[in-house]
Design a protein around this motif. Structure first.
Motif, PDB file in Angstrom:
ATOM      1  N   GLY A   1       2.450 -63.249   6.505  1.00 57.88           N
ATOM      2  CA  GLY A   1       2.197 -63.576   7.902  1.00 57.88           C
ATOM      3  C   GLY A   1       2.915 -62.609   8.819  1.00 57.88           C
ATOM      4  N   VAL A   2       2.497 -62.567  10.076  1.00 63.78           N
ATOM      5  CA  VAL A   2       3.094 -61.653  11.046  1.00 63.78           C
ATOM      6  C   VAL A   2       3.201 -62.367  12.385  1.00 63.78           C
ATOM      7  N   TYR A   3       4.271 -62.071  13.115  1.00 58.09           N
ATOM      8  CA  TYR A   3       4.486 -62.612  14.460  1.00 58.09           C
ATOM      9  C   TYR A   3       4.050 -61.525  15.441  1.00 58.09           C
ATOM     10  N   ILE A   4       2.966 -61.776  16.179  1.00 59.38           N
ATOM     11  CA  ILE A   4       2.397 -60.786  17.091  1.00 59.38           C
ATOM     12  C   ILE A   4       2.900 -61.072  18.511  1.00 59.38           C
ATOM     13  N   TYR A   5       3.450 -60.062  19.146  1.00 54.91           N
ATOM     14  CA  TYR A   5       3.986 -60.209  20.496  1.00 54.91           C
ATOM     15  C   TYR A   5       2.922 -59.939  21.554  1.00 54.91           C
ATOM     16  N   ASP A   6       2.120 -58.932  21.332  1.00 61.09           N
ATOM     17  CA  ASP A   6       1.017 -58.630  22.248  1.00 61.09           C
ATOM     18  C   ASP A   6       0.144 -57.566  21.612  1.00 61.09           C
ATOM     19  N   LEU A   7      -1.016 -57.338  22.218  1.00 65.45           N
ATOM     20  CA  LEU A   7      -1.909 -56.252  21.800  1.00 65.45           C
ATOM     21  C   LEU A   7      -2.023 -55.211  22.914  1.00 65.45           C
ATOM     22  N   ILE A   8      -1.015 -55.113  23.746  1.00 61.50           N
ATOM     23  CA  ILE A   8      -1.067 -54.232  24.911  1.00 61.50           C
ATOM     24  C   ILE A   8      -1.341 -52.776  24.540  1.00 61.50           C
ATOM     25  N   PRO A   9      -0.775 -52.220  23.455  1.00 60.35           N
ATOM     26  CA  PRO A   9      -1.103 -50.831  23.114  1.00 60.35           C
ATOM     27  C   PRO A   9      -2.580 -50.602  22.809  1.00 60.35           C
ATOM     28  N   ILE A  10      -3.305 -51.688  22.502  1.00 58.55           N
ATOM     29  CA  ILE A  10      -4.751 -51.580  22.273  1.00 58.55           C
ATOM     30  C   ILE A  10      -5.523 -51.927  23.540  1.00 58.55           C
ATOM     31  N   THR A  11      -5.171 -53.057  24.160  1.00 63.78           N
ATOM     32  CA  THR A  11      -5.954 -53.556  25.297  1.00 63.78           C
ATOM     33  C   THR A  11      -5.607 -52.873  26.614  1.00 63.78           C
ATOM     34  N   HIS A  12      -4.383 -52.356  26.736  1.00 62.19           N
ATOM     35  CA  HIS A  12      -3.944 -51.693  27.968  1.00 62.19           C
ATOM     36  C   HIS A  12      -3.183 -50.422  27.607  1.00 62.19           C
ATOM     37  N   SER A  13      -3.828 -49.565  26.846  1.00 60.05           N
ATOM     38  CA  SER A  13      -3.155 -48.368  26.335  1.00 60.05           C
ATOM     39  C   SER A  13      -2.714 -47.418  27.443  1.00 60.05           C
ATOM     40  N   GLU A  14      -3.293 -47.556  28.643  1.00 58.18           N
ATOM     41  CA  GLU A  14      -2.909 -46.671  29.742  1.00 58.18           C
ATOM     42  C   GLU A  14      -1.462 -46.862  30.163  1.00 58.18           C
ATOM     43  N   TYR A  15      -0.864 -47.976  29.784  1.00 63.69           N
ATOM     44  CA  TYR A  15       0.524 -48.233  30.151  1.00 63.69           C
ATOM     45  C   TYR A  15       1.503 -47.844  29.049  1.00 63.69           C
ATOM     46  N   CYS A  16       0.996 -47.310  27.943  1.00 61.33           N
ATOM     47  CA  CYS A  16       1.841 -47.071  26.771  1.00 61.33           C
ATOM     48  C   CYS A  16       1.898 -45.596  26.422  1.00 61.33           C
ATOM     49  N   ASP A  17       2.907 -45.255  25.662  1.00 58.79           N
ATOM     50  CA  ASP A  17       2.987 -43.925  25.084  1.00 58.79           C
ATOM     51  C   ASP A  17       1.796 -43.714  24.151  1.00 58.79           C
ATOM     52  N   ALA A  18       1.198 -42.547  24.219  1.00 60.17           N
ATOM     53  CA  ALA A  18      -0.029 -42.292  23.458  1.00 60.17           C
ATOM     54  C   ALA A  18       0.197 -42.427  21.957  1.00 60.17           C
ATOM     55  N   ARG A  19       1.336 -41.956  21.481  1.00 58.04           N
ATOM     56  CA  ARG A  19       1.598 -42.041  20.042  1.00 58.04           C
ATOM     57  C   ARG A  19       1.768 -43.496  19.606  1.00 58.04           C
ATOM     58  N   LEU A  20       2.438 -44.292  20.441  1.00 61.32           N
ATOM     59  CA  LEU A  20       2.575 -45.719  20.122  1.00 61.32           C
ATOM     60  C   LEU A  20       1.208 -46.381  20.034  1.00 61.32           C
ATOM     61  N   SER A  21       0.353 -46.123  21.014  1.00 63.84           N
ATOM     62  CA  SER A  21      -0.970 -46.749  21.019  1.00 63.84           C
ATOM     63  C   SER A  21      -1.755 -46.384  19.764  1.00 63.84           C
ATOM     64  N   HIS A  22      -1.665 -45.113  19.370  1.00 64.22           N
ATOM     65  CA  HIS A  22      -2.391 -44.647  18.188  1.00 64.22           C
ATOM     66  C   HIS A  22      -1.893 -45.363  16.931  1.00 64.22           C
ATOM     67  N   GLU A  23      -0.565 -45.373  16.745  1.00 69.62           N
ATOM     68  CA  GLU A  23       0.004 -45.988  15.549  1.00 69.62           C
ATOM     69  C   GLU A  23      -0.196 -47.496  15.548  1.00 69.62           C
ATOM     70  N   PHE A  24      -0.036 -48.122  16.707  1.00 67.69           N
ATOM     71  CA  PHE A  24      -0.211 -49.572  16.795  1.00 67.69           C
ATOM     72  C   PHE A  24      -1.642 -49.956  16.426  1.00 67.69           C
ATOM     73  N   ALA A  25      -2.622 -49.222  16.968  1.00 66.78           N
ATOM     74  CA  ALA A  25      -4.023 -49.552  16.694  1.00 66.78           C
ATOM     75  C   ALA A  25      -4.329 -49.458  15.205  1.00 66.78           C
ATOM     76  N   MET A  26      -3.807 -48.414  14.538  1.00 61.47           N
ATOM     77  CA  MET A  26      -4.038 -48.296  13.100  1.00 61.47           C
ATOM     78  C   MET A  26      -3.302 -49.391  12.328  1.00 61.47           C
ATOM     79  N   SER A  27      -2.052 -49.644  12.703  1.00 63.85           N
ATOM     80  CA  SER A  27      -1.275 -50.648  11.981  1.00 63.85           C
ATOM     81  C   SER A  27      -1.876 -52.039  12.147  1.00 63.85           C
ATOM     82  N   PHE A  28      -2.365 -52.347  13.357  1.00 57.49           N
ATOM     83  CA  PHE A  28      -2.978 -53.648  13.553  1.00 57.49           C
ATOM     84  C   PHE A  28      -4.279 -53.754  12.768  1.00 57.49           C
ATOM     85  N   GLY A  29      -5.068 -52.677  12.763  1.00 52.82           N
ATOM     86  CA  GLY A  29      -6.289 -52.673  11.966  1.00 52.82           C
ATOM     87  C   GLY A  29      -5.998 -52.847  10.491  1.00 52.82           C
TER      88      GLY A  29
END
Length: 722
Positions: free
Chosen positions: A261-289
């Motif tokens: 199981g995993v505790y998810i805090y938010d999906l902001i790097p996917i849903t609002h990537s404009e507010y995030c560091d580009a590398r974070l958004s990229h890695e987060f999207a792959m890791s969540f997938g």
């Protein structure tokens, strides 16, 4: 002076950081007691603190010789050798330490230095817990505290849960905190006494970062190797995306039947990537997938985040899994009470006699500090005299426009104050002295500053978006963070209407009931307990990969546009047991061996042909022999036939092919081995060990001649195009 007196004198000087005094006392002690291995270790520490590396090495080696069966002296020697840049010797000494005393510290260092998994014997594991055990992973907490001395949002959550579990250890005796090293097939249980020392210190009034690092190192070194088994449950409590790939850390647990199981805090790097560091958004999207194909259940910190997870799952028609909300607490600590004595330290003294509004948050574009600055600018232009604005937090992403605005207006002529690195007492004083707080963030997974404000008894103006209303209920005055006109009237009323603000204070005092970290801990463990009785783990975790397909590894490298539907086909899972981070040229294989694993659409027993496009490192040579084969159903690994071999040359690209049969449930495993010495790429921290990499691969049914020709032509034309 007696030997015991000299030893005590040395200990006292060490504790006072009087290195020269400690060195002399320990040296005098050892002249009469040369067989005391523990003091040789302490003597080595003191010499190392003074950068006397050669003398420290001799002291550690003396301790190793005196206690060859104790892993501690060799561990300290290994760390010193690593610091001196003698990585080959350090690796050998870490191995010596691990054989004597299998510790998490030695294991983690071996993973980093050898660049491949460490073979473990069954005898190395001395802890086997019952099937009712729940493991809670906190790797990123320890990693964060090695780099920072103050807690951020996710780390505060972990500390809060740890405190609850430790406070009720008898009721939660089957709940243990673990480390799960990246690229390792192991779990390490942290000792409760080390965790208690850690959380007590980091939540204390004065935190020295060097001392904190020593406490973290003590916790790592004291971790005990454990053997997970079917029926147990594992929860990722921290940043699941922060360790360079989800699958490489969790598939070994799925293979033995552990529920994930995993505790998810938010999906902001996917849903609002404009507010995030580009590398974070990229890695987060792959890791969540990747995670959606691996995790068996999801906990979220708010109903808003739960809806976002479900929306993502439904959008790509992914298999259903339980998504359950476990809301966070309203405050960083369960012991929040306004103080009668206010501490106006030097960082905040200028605010002592001034009315002000407080916003506590990382200063980044998503938090929308500019909204408040614009509102205050409007008030000043109207000729009003608003209270000062006080921003408390570190600077984060995308704040250049805010900083430019403040610079050009001289912080609105001194009405805006930006503070950071405050003590807890200073921050408490700012809460106690504020008229109200503000939190105008565009999007949140929870919104802890809103709950903190209510817990402090302060009225709050906050965003009406995402999860924030779940935190504040009807005790908060809400604004649309996208509509300044709407917010001006709400802020005007709170800032200039003393009677209204006083009424809101009374509302909070009368009706606010804080959710505590004890509430969170109880809720979390109860919901994990319920879900584990109804959900069964899928032990596979392998990605479906159709015959005739080609996977170009660099398509997933940072800088490329990641497919929006990556979660539908998380191809990185195929590289779980193969290599390092994906780069523009492909993926370097970790150490001497790796495997590519996937599920085929071909029936079990079908013969397939796999095509692999490799590249070699600049230091590869003819002594490095690369071989590839496939797992054969019913054949022992030791008797598998090697299908293909090739001597390596530096900086070369080449195609290899192997064949084999599809296993049960479509399982395919392609094994790659490089013989000979595989060196580290360089001598610095984070050095990787590799000799060959993969840029592309695909496969066809061997009997499908047309598909085989098409596949061969694809690789041939790609090679010509380079």
């Amino acid at each position: 002076m007696s030997g015991q007196s000299l030893r005590s004198k040395g200990d006292a000087a060490r504790d006072a950081r009087d290195w020269a005094g400690a060195e002399k006392a320990y040296r005098d002690f050892l002249s009469s007691k040369p067989d005391d291995a523990a003091i040789w270790v302490q003597y080595g520490h003191i010499l190392k603190e003074q950068d006397k590396s050669s003398d420290a090495e001799r002291a550690y080696r003396k301790a190793v010789a005196l206690r060859p069966d104790d892993g501690d002296p060799s561990l300290h020697l290994a760390h010193l050798l690593k610091r001196m840049g003698r990585l080959s010797e350090a690796t050998e000494m870490f191995e010596t330490s691990f054989k004597a005393s299998p510790t998490g510290d030695a294991y983690g260092e071996l993973l980093a230095l050898r660049g491949e998994r460490v073979d473990l014997d069954e005898d190395d594991s001395d802890e086997t817990l019952t099937t009712s055990a729940t493991f809670i992973e906190i790797d990123d907490l320890l990693g964060y505290l090695e780099a920072h001395k103050t807690l951020s949002g996710i780390q505060r959550v972990q500390v809060g849960v740890i405190q609850h579990v430790l406070a009720s250890a008898r009721q939660n005796e089957n709940c243990v905190f673990v480390l799960n090293p990246i690229n390792g097939d192991s779990l390490w249980m942290l000792k409760n006494e080390h965790l208690r020392e850690l959380v007590d210190y980091v939540t204390g009034p004065n935190v020295d970062h060097e001392q904190l690092r020593r406490i973290v190192a003590r916790a790592r070194s004291g971790a005990t190797l454990i053997s997970p088994q079917a029926g147990q449950c594992y929860l990722v409590l921290g940043a699941f995306w922060g360790s360079g790939g989800v699958a490489g850390r969790y598939l070994h647990l799925k293979k033995v039947g552990v529920l994930l199981g995993v505790y998810i805090y938010d999906l902001i790097p996917i849903t609002h990537s404009e507010y995030c560091d580009a590398r974070l958004s990229h890695e987060f999207a792959m890791s969540f997938g990747d995670g959606m194909a691996i995790f068996d259940f999801v906990l979220t910190i708010s109903d808003y985040t739960a809806r976002e997870v479900i929306r993502y799952r439904e959008k790509f028609n992914l298999p259903a899994m339980p998504v359950i909300t476990v809301p966070l607490a309203h405050s960083h600590s369960d012991n929040v009470t306004p103080r009668k004595r206010m501490v106006w330290g030097p960082h905040i003294a200028q605010l002592k006699d001034r009315p002000y509004v407080l916003m506590v948050s990382t200063i980044e574009a998503r938090k929308n500090h500019a909204y408040l600055v614009a509102a205050w600018k409007q008030f000043l232009e109207e000729g009003l005299d608003p209270p000062d604005l006080v921003f408390v937090g570190r600077f984060g992403w995308h704040v250049s426009s805010l900083m430019e605005m403040l610079e050009l207006t001289r912080n609105l002529d001194g009405r805006v104050h930006v503070l950071h690195d405050l003590s807890d007492a200073e921050l408490q004083t700012l809460y106690d002295g504020s008229l109200f707080t503000a939190f105008t963030s565009f999007v949140e997974g929870w919104g802890l500053p809103v709950g903190e404000s209510l817990a402090q008894g302060r009225p709050c103006v906050a965003s009406s978006t995402s999860s924030v209303p779940e935190v504040g209920g009807d005790l908060v005055d809400y604004v649309d963070p996208h509509n300044l006109r709407d917010g001006l009237e709400v802020l005007r009323k709170m800032a200039f209407n003393d009677a209204y603000r006083a009424q809101r204070e009374r509302d909070i005092a009368d009706r606010f009931v804080a959710r505590t970290w004890r509430d969170v801990g109880v809720d979390l463990l109860e919901k994990v307990g319920k879900v584990r009785t109804t959900v069964k783990t899928n032990p596979s975790g392998e990605m479906f990969f159709a015959a005739g397909s080609v996977f170009t590894v660099s398509d997933l490298a940072f800088g490329t546009i990641l497919p929006k539907d990556y979660g539908l086909s998380p191809k990185r899972l195929m590289l779980t047991d193969f290599g390092y981070t994906i780069e523009p040229h492909g993926c370097w294989m970790r150490g001497n061996k790796g495997s590519l694993r996937f599920r085929s659409d071909q029936p079990a027993g079908t013969e397939i042909s796999v095509y692999l496009q490799f590249l070699s490192a600049p230091w590869a040579n003819h002594d490095n022999l690369l071989s590839i084969d496939m797992d054969k159903p019913g054949i022992r690994p030791s008797s598998k036939r090697v299908d293909n071999k090739r001597s390596l040359a530096p900086n070369s690209r080449f195609l290899m092919r192997c064949s084999g049969t599809v296993g049960e449930k479509g399982s395919v495993s392609v094994n790659v081995v490089v013989s000979g010495h595989v060196p580290l790429e360089h001598g610095g921290p984070g050095a990787r060990r590799f000799c060959v990499g993969l840029s592309e691969f695909g496969y066809t049914a061997s009997a499908d001649l047309v598909a085989r020709v098409d596949m061969s032509e694809h690789f041939m034309f790609n090679a010509m195009g380079r």
